[in-house]
Design a protein around this motif. Sequence first.
Motif, PDB file in Angstrom:
ATOM      1  N   UNK A 185      -8.856 -30.018  30.492  1.00  0.00           N
ATOM      2  CA  UNK A 185      -7.533 -29.439  30.721  1.00  0.00           C
ATOM      3  C   UNK A 185      -7.662 -28.084  31.400  1.00  0.00           C
ATOM      4  N   UNK A 186      -6.642 -27.711  32.158  1.00  0.00           N
ATOM      5  CA  UNK A 186      -6.589 -26.378  32.756  1.00  0.00           C
ATOM      6  C   UNK A 186      -5.506 -25.575  32.058  1.00  0.00           C
ATOM      7  N   UNK A 187      -5.790 -24.287  31.817  1.00  0.00           N
ATOM      8  CA  UNK A 187      -4.830 -23.372  31.209  1.00  0.00           C
ATOM      9  C   UNK A 187      -4.647 -22.195  32.159  1.00  0.00           C
ATOM     10  N   UNK A 188      -3.468 -22.116  32.783  1.00  0.00           N
ATOM     11  CA  UNK A 188      -3.203 -21.071  33.782  1.00  0.00           C
ATOM     12  C   UNK A 188      -2.227 -20.049  33.237  1.00  0.00           C
ATOM     13  N   UNK A 189      -2.487 -18.799  33.548  1.00  0.00           N
ATOM     14  CA  UNK A 189      -1.581 -17.691  33.203  1.00  0.00           C
ATOM     15  C   UNK A 189      -1.630 -16.695  34.345  1.00  0.00           C
ATOM     16  N   UNK A 190      -0.500 -16.546  35.054  1.00  0.00           N
ATOM     17  CA  UNK A 190      -0.508 -15.706  36.238  1.00  0.00           C
ATOM     18  C   UNK A 190      -1.414 -16.309  37.295  1.00  0.00           C
ATOM     19  N   UNK A 191      -2.323 -15.484  37.826  1.00  0.00           N
ATOM     20  CA  UNK A 191      -3.251 -15.950  38.860  1.00  0.00           C
ATOM     21  C   UNK A 191      -4.577 -16.427  38.277  1.00  0.00           C
ATOM     22  N   UNK A 192      -4.725 -16.420  36.963  1.00  0.00           N
ATOM     23  CA  UNK A 192      -6.004 -16.768  36.348  1.00  0.00           C
ATOM     24  C   UNK A 192      -5.928 -18.144  35.691  1.00  0.00           C
ATOM     25  N   UNK A 193      -7.014 -18.893  35.837  1.00  0.00           N
ATOM     26  CA  UNK A 193      -7.103 -20.234  35.246  1.00  0.00           C
ATOM     27  C   UNK A 193      -8.429 -20.385  34.527  1.00  0.00           C
ATOM     28  N   UNK A 194      -8.379 -20.935  33.327  1.00  0.00           N
ATOM     29  CA  UNK A 194      -9.596 -21.300  32.626  1.00  0.00           C
ATOM     30  C   UNK A 194      -9.473 -22.769  32.220  1.00  0.00           C
ATOM     31  N   UNK A 195     -10.584 -23.354  31.777  1.00  0.00           N
ATOM     32  CA  UNK A 195     -10.600 -24.785  31.497  1.00  0.00           C
ATOM     33  C   UNK A 195     -11.027 -25.041  30.055  1.00  0.00           C
ATOM     34  N   UNK A 196     -10.441 -26.059  29.488  1.00  0.00           N
ATOM     35  CA  UNK A 196     -10.719 -26.439  28.101  1.00  0.00           C
ATOM     36  C   UNK A 196     -11.342 -27.830  28.112  1.00  0.00           C
ATOM     37  N   UNK A 197     -12.523 -27.945  27.506  1.00  0.00           N
ATOM     38  CA  UNK A 197     -13.273 -29.204  27.527  1.00  0.00           C
ATOM     39  C   UNK A 197     -13.421 -29.775  26.125  1.00  0.00           C
ATOM     40  N   UNK A 198     -13.132 -31.057  26.005  1.00  0.00           N
ATOM     41  CA  UNK A 198     -13.448 -31.822  24.800  1.00  0.00           C
ATOM     42  C   UNK A 198     -14.456 -32.873  25.213  1.00  0.00           C
ATOM     43  N   UNK A 199     -15.612 -32.909  24.560  1.00  0.00           N
ATOM     44  CA  UNK A 199     -16.664 -33.827  24.975  1.00  0.00           C
ATOM     45  C   UNK A 199     -17.727 -33.088  25.751  1.00  0.00           C
ATOM     46  N   UNK A 202       3.131 -14.377  31.346  1.00  0.00           N
ATOM     47  CA  UNK A 202       2.955 -14.292  29.898  1.00  0.00           C
ATOM     48  C   UNK A 202       2.694 -15.640  29.232  1.00  0.00           C
ATOM     49  N   UNK A 203       3.293 -16.708  29.732  1.00  0.00           N
ATOM     50  CA  UNK A 203       3.203 -18.007  29.062  1.00  0.00           C
ATOM     51  C   UNK A 203       2.175 -18.888  29.769  1.00  0.00           C
ATOM     52  N   UNK A 204       1.125 -19.357  29.053  1.00  0.00           N
ATOM     53  CA  UNK A 204       0.125 -20.216  29.689  1.00  0.00           C
ATOM     54  C   UNK A 204       0.698 -21.583  30.031  1.00  0.00           C
ATOM     55  N   UNK A 205       0.259 -22.126  31.166  1.00  0.00           N
ATOM     56  CA  UNK A 205       0.674 -23.450  31.610  1.00  0.00           C
ATOM     57  C   UNK A 205      -0.516 -24.388  31.490  1.00  0.00           C
ATOM     58  N   UNK A 206      -0.348 -25.493  30.762  1.00  0.00           N
ATOM     59  CA  UNK A 206      -1.449 -26.416  30.480  1.00  0.00           C
ATOM     60  C   UNK A 206      -1.264 -27.725  31.229  1.00  0.00           C
ATOM     61  N   UNK A 207      -2.351 -28.207  31.832  1.00  0.00           N
ATOM     62  CA  UNK A 207      -2.330 -29.494  32.534  1.00  0.00           C
ATOM     63  C   UNK A 207      -3.576 -30.285  32.149  1.00  0.00           C
ATOM     64  N   UNK A 208      -3.412 -31.569  31.873  1.00  0.00           N
ATOM     65  CA  UNK A 208      -4.541 -32.458  31.595  1.00  0.00           C
ATOM     66  C   UNK A 208      -5.054 -32.965  32.938  1.00  0.00           C
TER      67      UNK A 208
END
Length: 279
Positions: free
Chosen positions: A108-122, A74-80
């Motif tokens: 940055x990566x945003x993971x929730x469960x087995x799924x991961x998406x990425x957040x880009x600035x620039x 349920x809670x997303x995990x964020x890593x730079x």
Amino acid sequence: MMMRTMMTDPIDLYHEAMERRELAVVPVGKERVWATISEHVRATPSAPIYQLGWFRAVAAVFFTASLGLTLWFAVPRTSVLATTEDAMVVVALDDGSTIRLRPESELRSLSRGFRTRYKLTGEAWFDIAPQSSGSFVVETASASVAVIGTRFLFGERERGARVVLAEGRVRFSATSESSASVFLAPGQSSSIGADGRPTKPALADIAKETAWTSGLLLLDSMPLADIVTALSIHYGVDLILPSGWEAERIGGSLSLESIDRSLEELNRLLPEDIQVRRR
């Protein structure tokens, strides 16, 4: 000889009869129920304390594991993953994909469960390995790209969100309106228009668009004003060109090793140096 017969006292006979009657009495109503319960309680051994403690321990472990699993989904995990300043940085992912970030960018990566998406600035160049399940998703503030395995340029700066596809196939979507999306074929580009929707795919010069990934800016008789704009976007700074030189055209290529190196090559052609203003 006289024989004497022993006679039993009538009172003793009465008491014996009453005692036999009391032993034969069976409780009725509530008395009978309580008698049954009492017999059951006396016949049932109590649970040892150590068994109750073991049960509580197992229950606590199960509850903790369930709570942890629920939060994990349920809670997303964020890593730079990387942050750049004046130079480019390459990020290597576990599946063999590589991402080359332009200066003044962050991934940055945003993971929730087995799924991961990425957040880009620039802005960044993506070389994505084929995905075994699902798709690779990267987002900026106003757009997202979903791919299975491909090579593309994607980012968002002053000119807004934009994607350029070199290989494969991507879906380019507006974040504000997820239903607004276009599919790109190799050699095409799209950007988020003034209406907040992706523009119709158009042809793009892939070699020129992606030359910065090799540390070069292809000039191709480009006006100095456009060169300065391209450098400003690449390095994330404001550059001020000497007045009167905006239309001067320059060919060849320019090094993107560092902003100092790029400006050193340009300033050789100008009567005064290009001014730099950090943001």
